[in-house]
Scaffold this active site. Structure first.
Site, PDB file in Angstrom:
ATOM      1  N   ASP A 207      41.618  52.182  33.654  1.00 26.79           N
ATOM      2  CA  ASP A 207      41.462  53.016  34.837  1.00 26.79           C
ATOM      3  C   ASP A 207      42.143  54.377  34.695  1.00 26.79           C
ATOM      4  O   ASP A 207      42.021  55.216  35.576  1.00 26.79           O
ATOM      5  CB  ASP A 207      42.026  52.292  36.072  1.00 26.79           C
ATOM      6  N   ASP A 567      42.394  39.900  45.824  1.00 30.66           N
ATOM      7  CA  ASP A 567      42.127  38.585  45.258  1.00 30.66           C
ATOM      8  C   ASP A 567      41.941  37.518  46.334  1.00 30.66           C
ATOM      9  O   ASP A 567      40.925  36.818  46.370  1.00 30.66           O
ATOM     10  CB  ASP A 567      43.233  38.186  44.274  1.00 30.66           C
TER      11      ASP A 567
END
Length: 866
Positions: A207, A567
């Site tokens: 990223d 998550d």
């Protein structure tokens, strides 16, 4: 996918040669670092577990005819001799809590009524919170994969395989905060996994868009050409070189290989690895020097200083000297195939110094991906990166299963991918299983686990309880997903006949839309399509920063956006659609291992992010109270507990500050009769600790693990959790998003002390309440001792009893904050027993100070003495 039946368990080496597998008995036979079986008694963690009868076994005739599938894992449950008393004690404690609250309401006597009312509300909240945590653990289930059966039915004698495809995603966000060596070790462990090489692909998601990460990955692929055959030849564990070479057993004989041959290979590979590490260390300077040379060759003036690749082209990602379009958060998308698909390559043994005639030299496909970043779009942090990887992997390999790793984790058991597949392919609930979560284990935690990094109570108690329901939640790493479940597709038992795959939901990439239809049909590409200009442009398009705009990505498709804990919300969304999940257990060697933030400051930042994200879930459309009917009610109760637990800290903080009452001249009681109140509390606390003893037995953990969990919850309740609640209140009032600091993962600097970081404390404001609580309790104990000395001849028996009971509470709080006290004293905390000396000294000093102050007031200011 149908199974292919074979008459005997065999394996094929990577070159296609067939041999009998001496581990064909599966994971029930422990696999050690040296490859030898354990001998002796049953492991303590398995002593209280028994296999569950499996009535739904596919018949041999069905398997031979190809119409059935084998059972690929064993269900195990806790033995009745332990389970029934455990359940009974839980019910008894629930009754005791109800009686306690009823007694308090009937005896509404207190010196401070507003405090009494608040404490009643707190006790009710404690009871409900404990119940929501305990109920889902009524039926713990352990699931153990059967690798022998998987090999028998999915590996073929000719070297081919019926194993399904897997896309492995490794995520990293910064080569500075996340050391590059960790990331590359993770990649190497993936490339060396025991899985058919043309059936899985490794994707590295960077990223940061950093050339350092890309060139490190290229060098990693070169080193893997030596490392992976070495792993296959000697069948070593683990297959992350940094951990392997640190192991004391790393040079033991493996599978009967001659010691001399192993030692020769070992020395060469280790020397190559040391050179590899030196290369990674020098990489930033090498790129800087190369770029300076190329920039000096530019004839046109006024050009920005570019960052140059080894092939003489400008890097399209982040530059060393950042400018517009080449800085963090603003750069082009990049997709580079570092290692091609093995079917596009030939065996290359020339130049390999190892004798690897019986091992495969080919590697799985390896791909570098950095999504486009733009200051005009919200990139949605890790969830956005994973969704970009989900799309790019769909175009290149479109494997039906996806597993993701944080860069600081690695595959610790080379058969872990096979183990995860066992749950997905099993005939019982395989097709309705969306994901398989494995426990998180860590290798850099100090032996006493001072700050509860292992979190064994959660991973080995709570998660086994969820295994008996709809399944565990997604925990961010070490989790294998069924691709279609991430696409928001219903499980087969709820799936409609017509599934709409359109641009409004999935985006405007036609190749990607086709890949979704292929995934729904459980089909996959064997090899990636031709990489022509059109396909390359399509890959760049699906990782563009604007691709998610005006689509369902981040809401009903992919990993969920706009929340700190993507998550748990992603797992919740999948469970709400009716999917189930499973918690995998490998008996002999953990599947995955990572590194944890062992510094208290970083640990608290991690807790703030987790707890803050959980609270965000409560105040969003993902609230478990309003989930659809497909979510089982006990599963819903568990999700409620996962999301509201930070609120408990407000009441704990209130109780923990009660000792300041010792500092007042007169006695103040929160509840009368005080002795009965304290005895009730003691009984309830003792009962919960007794329940903990049962959990320690069936979970196979240590008492210290349980105690660390209790201590960490108190530390968090007096520091991190209140901060998360405050953040949530600010968000609700100001309608602004919450920024949570990402945990920094630093490599060890002090080579003489592996846990040097443990003893460093960086002060942050969230520690102030914990400091106040700790010192107020220490002060209260010292003052209580002083009062006892002063009034020993005048206190009544009732007063002495009340004082003793109050001191028990003060001591209990101090014991729970003991690790925090160790952090406060810094490097003195390297000696755990030092506080047993310092605390008594502090108590005596405070008692003497109290006596001196009292004497001064009696002689000079008698009007102030009560």
């Amino acid at each position: 996918m149908e199974a292919s039946c074979m008459s005997s368990p065999v394996t094929t080496d990577a070159a296609g040669a067939v041999r009998v597998d001496d581990d064909a008995a599966g994971l029930s036979k422990p696999l050690l670092a040296n490859g030898k079986e354990k001998k002796g008694a049953v492991k303590a963690s398995e002593r209280y577990w028994v296999d569950v009868d499996q009535p739904d076994v596919a018949s041999a005739a069905d398997l031979e005819g190809g119409s059935g599938r084998p059972l690929l894992f064993r269900n195990r449950r806790v033995k009745n001799i332990l389970l029934y008393p455990y359940r009974a004690l839980t019910v008894i404690r629930l009754i005791a809590v109800i009686f306690f609250i009823t007694w308090r309401i009937k005896h509404n006597k207190s010196d401070v009524m507003w405090f009494w009312v608040t404490s009643i509300v707190g006790d009710v909240w404690f009871g409900l919170s404990w119940l929501s945590y305990q109920l889902p653990k009524f039926n713990p289930i352990k699931r153990v994969p059967d690798l022998a059966t998987l090999r028998q039915h999915y590996d073929l004698p000719d070297g081919s395989s019926h194993l399904p495809g897997i896309d492995v995603i490794v995520t990293t966000a910064s080569p500075i905060n996340e050391p590059i060596l960790y990331t590359m070790n993770c990649v190497l462990s993936v490339l060396a996994a025991d899985y058919h090489i043309d059936r899985y692909t490794c994707y590295l998601s960077d990223d940061s868009g950093s050339l350092i990460v890309y060139e490190a990955l290229v060098e990693t692929a070169k080193f893997a050409a030596i490392w992976v055959p070495f792993c296959r030849k000697h069948r070593i564990e683990p297959r992350a070189p940094e951990s392997y070479f640190e192991s004391e057993e790393s040079v033991m004989v493996y599978r009967g290989r001659p010691q001399q041959e192993l030692m020769s290979d070992y020395k060469h590979v280790r020397a190559q690895y040391e050179e590899f590490k030196v290369y990674l260390d020098k990489l930033p300077n090498s790129i800087q020097q190369r770029s300076d040379v190329y920039n000096g060759m530019e004839t046109k003036g006024g050009h920005a200083k570019a960052t140059w690749m080894a092939n003489g082209t400008q890097w399209s990602g982040t530059w060393i000297d950042p400018i517009e379009n080449h800085r963090t958060g603003h750069h082009a998308g990049i997709v580079q195939i570092v290692q091609e698909h093995p079917k596009h390559m030939a065996q290359q043994s020339i130049g390999n110094p190892l004798n690897v005639d019986d091992a495969d030299l080919l590697l799985p496909m390896l791909v570098y991906v950095s999504r486009e970043k733009s200051p005009h779009y919200d990139h949605n942090k890790k969830a956005g990166a994973l969704n970009a990887q989900l799309r790019i992997s769909a175009l290149l390999s479109n494997a039906p299963f996806i597993i993701n790793f944080d860069c600081d984790h690695y595959i610790n058991n080379s058969q872990a991918l096979r183990a995860a597949v066992c749950f997905m392919l099993d005939q019982r609930e395989g097709e309705n299983t969306a994901f398989v979560q494995f426990p998180q284990r860590f290798e850099n935690v100090d032996p006493t686990d001072r700050y509860g990094n292992h979190n064994r109570v959660f991973f080995d108690c709570a998660m086994y309880g969820l295994n008996g329901l709809q399944g565990p939640t997604y925990l961010g790493t070490g989790c294998m997903f069924r691709r279609v479940s991430l696409y928001g597709i219903d499980p087969p038992c709820w799936r409609p006949d017509d599934i709409i795959v359109d641009t409004s939901k999935f985006g405007n990439s036609v190749p990607f839309l086709k890949s979704v239809l292929t995934a729904i049909k459980q089909e996959r590409y064997v090899t990636p399509p031709p990489l022509d200009e059109l396909f390359l442009s399509e890959m760049i398009a699906v990782v563009s920063s604007s691709y998610d705009k005006e689509t369902e990505w981040g809401r009903s498709v992919g990993y969920i956006y706009n929340i700190a804990t993507e998550d748990i919300v992603t797992g919740f969304r999948i469970h709400g659609q009716g999917w189930r999940s499973m918690y995998g257990t490998l008996l002999e060697r953990e599947a995955f291992v990572g590194t944890a933030p062992i510094n208290l400051t970083e640990r608290l930042h991690q807790i703030v992010r987790w707890s803050g994200g959980s609270l965000e879930m409560v105040f969003s459309h993902n609230n478990p109270f309003f989930a659809g009917p497909r979510l089982q009610w006990l599963q819903r109760v568990s999700y409620i507990n996962f999301t509201v637990y930070p609120i408990t800290s407000l009441f704990i903080l209130m109780y923990a500050l009660c000792p300041v009452m010792w500092l007042l001249p007169r006695e103040i009681f929160i509840q009368k009769p005080f002795a009965t109140y304290v005895l009730y509390l003691i009984a309830i606390i003792v009962m919960i600790q007794t329940i903990g003893l049962f959990e320690i037995k069936w979970a196979g953990i240590r008492w210290l693990d349980w105690w660390r969990n209790e201590q960490l919850f108190m530390i968090g309740s007096t520091s991190a959790y209140p901060v998360a609640v405050m953040h949530m209140v600010v968000k609700l009032l100001l309608r602004k998003g919450i920024y949570f600091r990402v945990t920094t993962k630093q490599a060890v600097v002090d080579m003489d002390d592996k846990f040097a970081e443990l003893y460093e404390l960086r002060w942050v404001p969230m520690m102030i309440p914990a400091i106040v609580v700790l010192f107020s309790n220490i002060l209260a104990i010292g003052v209580a001792i002083g009062k006892f000395i002063l009034y020993i001849g005048t206190w009544s028996a009732v007063q002495q009893r009340n004082a003793a009971l109050g001191l028990m509470f003060n001591m209990w709080v101090t014991m729970l904050l003991y690790p925090f006290a160790q952090a406060v004293i810094g490097r003195w905390g390297k000696r755990p027993g030092i506080l047993y000396i310092l605390l008594p000294i502090a108590y005596v000093a405070i008692a003497l100070m109290y006596l001196c102050i009292h004497a001064f007031l009696v002689h000079f200011l008698p009007s102030m003495v009560i």
